[in-house]
Every structure is written in structure tokens, then in C-alpha cells.
Design a protein around this motif. Structure first.
Motif, PDB file in Angstrom:
ATOM      1  N   UNK A  34       0.810  -1.213   0.000  1.00 26.50           N
ATOM      2  CA  UNK A  34       0.000   0.000   0.000  1.00 26.50           C
ATOM      3  C   UNK A  34       0.846   1.267   0.000  1.00 26.50           C
ATOM      4  N   UNK A  35       2.129   1.137   0.321  1.00 22.28           N
ATOM      5  CA  UNK A  35       3.035   2.285   0.330  1.00 22.28           C
ATOM      6  C   UNK A  35       3.807   2.435  -0.983  1.00 22.28           C
ATOM      7  N   UNK A  36       3.574   1.538  -1.939  1.00 31.66           N
ATOM      8  CA  UNK A  36       4.401   1.480  -3.150  1.00 31.66           C
ATOM      9  C   UNK A  36       4.080   2.607  -4.119  1.00 31.66           C
ATOM     10  N   UNK A  37       5.105   3.054  -4.831  1.00 29.16           N
ATOM     11  CA  UNK A  37       4.934   3.859  -6.033  1.00 29.16           C
ATOM     12  C   UNK A  37       4.982   2.894  -7.206  1.00 29.16           C
ATOM     13  N   UNK A  38       3.898   2.836  -7.969  1.00 28.95           N
ATOM     14  CA  UNK A  38       3.740   1.894  -9.078  1.00 28.95           C
ATOM     15  C   UNK A  38       3.808   2.642 -10.395  1.00 28.95           C
ATOM     16  N   UNK A  39       4.580   2.133 -11.338  1.00 31.06           N
ATOM     17  CA  UNK A  39       4.695   2.762 -12.642  1.00 31.06           C
ATOM     18  C   UNK A  39       4.367   1.804 -13.775  1.00 31.06           C
ATOM     19  N   UNK A  40       3.852   2.357 -14.861  1.00 27.84           N
ATOM     20  CA  UNK A  40       3.689   1.631 -16.112  1.00 27.84           C
ATOM     21  C   UNK A  40       3.631   2.658 -17.227  1.00 27.84           C
ATOM     22  N   UNK A  41       4.038   2.279 -18.419  1.00 27.77           N
ATOM     23  CA  UNK A  41       4.104   3.257 -19.496  1.00 27.77           C
ATOM     24  C   UNK A  41       2.721   3.699 -19.941  1.00 27.77           C
ATOM     25  N   UNK A  42       1.827   2.739 -20.190  1.00 28.19           N
ATOM     26  CA  UNK A  42       0.469   3.090 -20.616  1.00 28.19           C
ATOM     27  C   UNK A  42      -0.473   1.950 -20.289  1.00 28.19           C
ATOM     28  N   UNK A  43      -1.689   2.246 -19.823  1.00 33.30           N
ATOM     29  CA  UNK A  43      -2.650   1.169 -19.578  1.00 33.30           C
ATOM     30  C   UNK A  43      -3.132   0.514 -20.864  1.00 33.30           C
ATOM     31  N   UNK A  65      -5.238  -8.196 -14.037  1.00 38.03           N
ATOM     32  CA  UNK A  65      -4.024  -8.439 -13.259  1.00 38.03           C
ATOM     33  C   UNK A  65      -3.375  -7.127 -12.848  1.00 38.03           C
ATOM     34  N   UNK A  66      -3.239  -6.205 -13.803  1.00 37.94           N
ATOM     35  CA  UNK A  66      -2.640  -4.912 -13.462  1.00 37.94           C
ATOM     36  C   UNK A  66      -3.518  -4.140 -12.479  1.00 37.94           C
ATOM     37  N   UNK A  67      -4.817  -4.142 -12.704  1.00 38.31           N
ATOM     38  CA  UNK A  67      -5.704  -3.384 -11.822  1.00 38.31           C
ATOM     39  C   UNK A  67      -5.733  -3.961 -10.420  1.00 38.31           C
ATOM     40  N   UNK A  68      -5.454  -5.253 -10.290  1.00 33.10           N
ATOM     41  CA  UNK A  68      -5.350  -5.830  -8.961  1.00 33.10           C
ATOM     42  C   UNK A  68      -4.234  -5.190  -8.166  1.00 33.10           C
ATOM     43  N   UNK A  69      -3.089  -4.955  -8.825  1.00 31.46           N
ATOM     44  CA  UNK A  69      -1.980  -4.278  -8.147  1.00 31.46           C
ATOM     45  C   UNK A  69      -2.314  -2.811  -7.939  1.00 31.46           C
ATOM     46  N   UNK A  80      15.837   3.741  -6.333  1.00 32.97           N
ATOM     47  CA  UNK A  80      15.037   3.806  -5.112  1.00 32.97           C
ATOM     48  C   UNK A  80      13.956   4.854  -5.094  1.00 32.97           C
ATOM     49  N   UNK A  81      13.469   5.286  -6.256  1.00 26.52           N
ATOM     50  CA  UNK A  81      12.409   6.299  -6.317  1.00 26.52           C
ATOM     51  C   UNK A  81      11.048   5.701  -6.669  1.00 26.52           C
ATOM     52  N   UNK A  82      11.033   4.643  -7.438  1.00 27.76           N
ATOM     53  CA  UNK A  82       9.818   3.896  -7.773  1.00 27.76           C
ATOM     54  C   UNK A  82       9.991   2.490  -7.215  1.00 27.76           C
ATOM     55  N   UNK A  83       8.894   1.912  -6.733  1.00 29.81           N
ATOM     56  CA  UNK A  83       8.985   0.593  -6.108  1.00 29.81           C
ATOM     57  C   UNK A  83       8.683  -0.557  -7.053  1.00 29.81           C
ATOM     58  N   UNK A  84       7.799  -0.336  -8.021  1.00 29.37           N
ATOM     59  CA  UNK A  84       7.365  -1.439  -8.871  1.00 29.37           C
ATOM     60  C   UNK A  84       6.954  -0.913 -10.238  1.00 29.37           C
ATOM     61  N   UNK A  85       7.317  -1.645 -11.280  1.00 27.86           N
ATOM     62  CA  UNK A  85       6.836  -1.373 -12.636  1.00 27.86           C
ATOM     63  C   UNK A  85       6.254  -2.671 -13.173  1.00 27.86           C
ATOM     64  N   UNK A  86       5.064  -2.583 -13.757  1.00 32.45           N
ATOM     65  CA  UNK A  86       4.413  -3.752 -14.350  1.00 32.45           C
ATOM     66  C   UNK A  86       4.056  -3.401 -15.788  1.00 32.45           C
ATOM     67  N   UNK A  87       4.472  -4.264 -16.731  1.00 28.81           N
ATOM     68  CA  UNK A  87       4.192  -3.994 -18.140  1.00 28.81           C
ATOM     69  C   UNK A  87       3.932  -5.301 -18.879  1.00 28.81           C
ATOM     70  N   UNK A 117       6.260  -8.310 -17.778  1.00 24.35           N
ATOM     71  CA  UNK A 117       7.363  -8.178 -16.825  1.00 24.35           C
ATOM     72  C   UNK A 117       6.933  -7.454 -15.557  1.00 24.35           C
ATOM     73  N   UNK A 118       7.632  -7.793 -14.490  1.00 18.65           N
ATOM     74  CA  UNK A 118       7.526  -7.108 -13.206  1.00 18.65           C
ATOM     75  C   UNK A 118       8.931  -6.665 -12.814  1.00 18.65           C
ATOM     76  N   UNK A 119       9.089  -5.406 -12.476  1.00 17.20           N
ATOM     77  CA  UNK A 119      10.324  -4.903 -11.859  1.00 17.20           C
ATOM     78  C   UNK A 119       9.969  -4.489 -10.441  1.00 17.20           C
ATOM     79  N   UNK A 120      10.742  -4.966  -9.492  1.00 18.66           N
ATOM     80  CA  UNK A 120      10.407  -4.757  -8.086  1.00 18.66           C
ATOM     81  C   UNK A 120      11.654  -4.359  -7.314  1.00 18.66           C
ATOM     82  N   UNK A 121      11.580  -3.240  -6.624  1.00 18.42           N
ATOM     83  CA  UNK A 121      12.735  -2.780  -5.866  1.00 18.42           C
ATOM     84  C   UNK A 121      13.044  -3.654  -4.678  1.00 18.42           C
ATOM     85  N   UNK A 122      12.018  -4.157  -4.002  1.00 14.83           N
ATOM     86  CA  UNK A 122      12.185  -5.022  -2.837  1.00 14.83           C
ATOM     87  C   UNK A 122      11.670  -6.414  -3.186  1.00 14.83           C
TER      88      UNK A 122
END
Length: 256
Positions: free
Chosen positions: A147-156, A166-170, A194-201, A239-244
Motif C-alpha cells: 500500500x506504500x508502493x509507487x507503481x509505474x507503467x508506461x500506458x494502460x 491483473x494490473x488493476x489488482x496491483x 530507489x524512487x519507484x517501487x514497482x513497474x508492471x508492463x 514483466x515485473x520490476x520490483x525494488x524489494x
């Protein structure tokens, strides 16, 4: 992978940047490719500059380039090039596109560069070694709760069918005010720093993600497909990119 490979990767980024900068917010030609995406004069100039260096210094290596295709397809070592990842941002004059350079050994990314040639920001990652940002160590940040994550993606718009759910679940699991749209490869550099926590594409090709893997993982994060498996040349482009990495199960649960 050797120190010479690292030096060549930096030279490739320098060459691409030198080719791109004169076109940025300037005059250039563009056209649509068969997949309806745009390609500009800058994309082609940057890839041509990089390919010339590889052909001169690593003639036995393969090349997989977004604009000019594959050379030495059967080589165990492949240089994977995306001269401008985020061509739409380049066209719009937004300096959040990047040049992606990867060295892939037997299908596995072992060296990656994300280079933003206008801001002169560069992330370099090597498997088994740390990631640097402009020559200094880069590190992802810990995340106690999704719930504290900054989530990024290029375009929905890249998501279709079940991928939307799946994306909307996150997206529902994080604070709505912390969802960032746009950014392409630049978002993955921000994960490494360390500025964004997760990217999903979804829908990515090898040239879109190969360079990102060593950068994110060298900074302490992880990259995987949507099943949690490591990314290689045969991955399906989701893909999923995850800082932690400790939050992977939380992400997978939210996607299910």
C-alpha cells in the motif's frame, strides 16, 4: 563478460547519445512501422552508430536491434539494442526516453545500460556486480507494505483481456495517488535508484527488457515475468520490476 565489454557498452551509449542529441526538439523525419509504432531519423541514426562499433570491435558477436534486425543470429553472445525506448516521448520533446543496451549470453542478460542522453543520466548494471548511476552505486529501497508502493507503467493501453484485471489488482493494492503513467525504460532506472517501487508492463520485446534486468537486479531489486520466473530471451514480454524482492508474493497475489 569482461571489462572490455563494459567499456564497449559505455562507448555504445556515448555514440547513441551523440547521434540523438542533435535531433531532440529539432527537425527530423518519422514514419510508422508495420506494427503501427513510430520510428524517427534519430532512432535509426543511433542504432546505426552502435552497430558500427560492435561490428568493428566484436565481429563474432550477434546483434539484435529494434530498427535494423538481427546479425549473427546463432552467436552465443548477442548485443541487444533499442536506440530510443520511448519514441513517443522523444517526439513530444520529453527527456524521459532512453537508449537500451544489453549483452545477452546464451539467452540471459548479463550486462545492461539505460542511458538518457539529454539529461545525461546513465544506469549500468552487470550480473554479479552492483549497478551504478552516473558512476556511483545505485540501490533500490525497502518496501514494508504494498500500500506504500509507487507503481509505474508506461500506458494502460498495453494491457488487454485478463492482463487488465491483473494490473488493476496491483493498482487497487497501492495508493491511487502513487501510480505513475509514462516513462518507458526511465521508470526502471528510477526503480534501481530507489524512487519507484514497482513497474508492471506487458507486450515487451527482448530489446525492451534485456538491458533492464542487470540494472534493476544489480541495484538489489528483481525482475520476473508475471509468474515470478526470471527473464530470458524466451520470456513472453509480461514483466515485473520490483525494488524489494520480498514483496514479490504480494504482487503476484494482487495480480491473481
Amino acid at each position: 563478460m569482461t571489462a572490455d565489454d563494459h567499456a564497449l557498452a559505455l562507448a555504445l551509449a556515448d555514440a547513441a547519445g551523440a547521434a540523438i542529441r542533435p535531433f531532440f526538439r529539432g527537425a527530423w523525419s518519422e514514419e510508422r512501422k508495420a506494427d503501427r509504432s513510430f520510428v524517427t531519423e534519430a532512432d535509426r541514426a543511433a542504432e546505426a552508430a552502435m552497430r558500427a562499433l560492435i561490428e568493428a570491435h566484436r565481429p563474432a558477436d550477434g546483434i539484435i536491434g529494434e530498427e535494423y534486425g538481427t546479425r549473427n543470429e546463432g552467436a552465443g553472445r548477442q548485443w541487444v539494442l533499442d536506440p530510443i525506448d520511448g519514441t513517443t516521448s522523444f517526439i513530444a520533446g520529453r527527456a524521459i526516453f532512453g537508449t537500451l543496451i544489453a549483452l545477452v549470453q546464451d539467452g540471459w542478460p548479463v550486462l545492461g545500460v539505460i542511458d538518457q542522453p539529454i539529461a545525461q543520466e546513465r544506469w549500468v548494471g552487470r550480473i554479479g556486480e552492483g549497478t551504478t548511476f552516473n558512476g556511483r552505486p545505485a540501490a533500490t529501497r525497502p518496501l514494508k507494505d504494498l500500500s506504500d508502493a509507487v507503481l509505474g507503467t508506461t500506458t494502460p493501453h498495453q494491457f488487454a483481456g485478463d492482463d487488465v484485471d491483473a494490473f488493476m489488482g496491483v493498482a487497487r493494492a497501492v495508493a491511487e495517488s502513487k501510480i505513475i503513467y509514462g516513462g518507458d525504460c526511465y521508470n526502471y532506472g528510477l526503480v534501481a535508484s530507489g524512487h519507484i517501487d514497482c513497474v508492471i508492463e506487458a507486450g515487451l520485446k527482448l530489446h525492451d527488457f534485456a538491458a533492464l534486468v542487470p540494472v534493476v537486479e544489480g541495484a538489489g531489486g528483481m525482475m520476473s515475468d508475471w509468474m515470478g520466473n526470471p527473464l530470458d530471451a524466451g520470456s513472453d514480454g509480461r514483466v515485473i520490476a520490483l525494488g524489494d524482492p520480498a514483496r514479490l508474493d504480494d504482487i503476484l497475489d494482487a495480480m491473481s
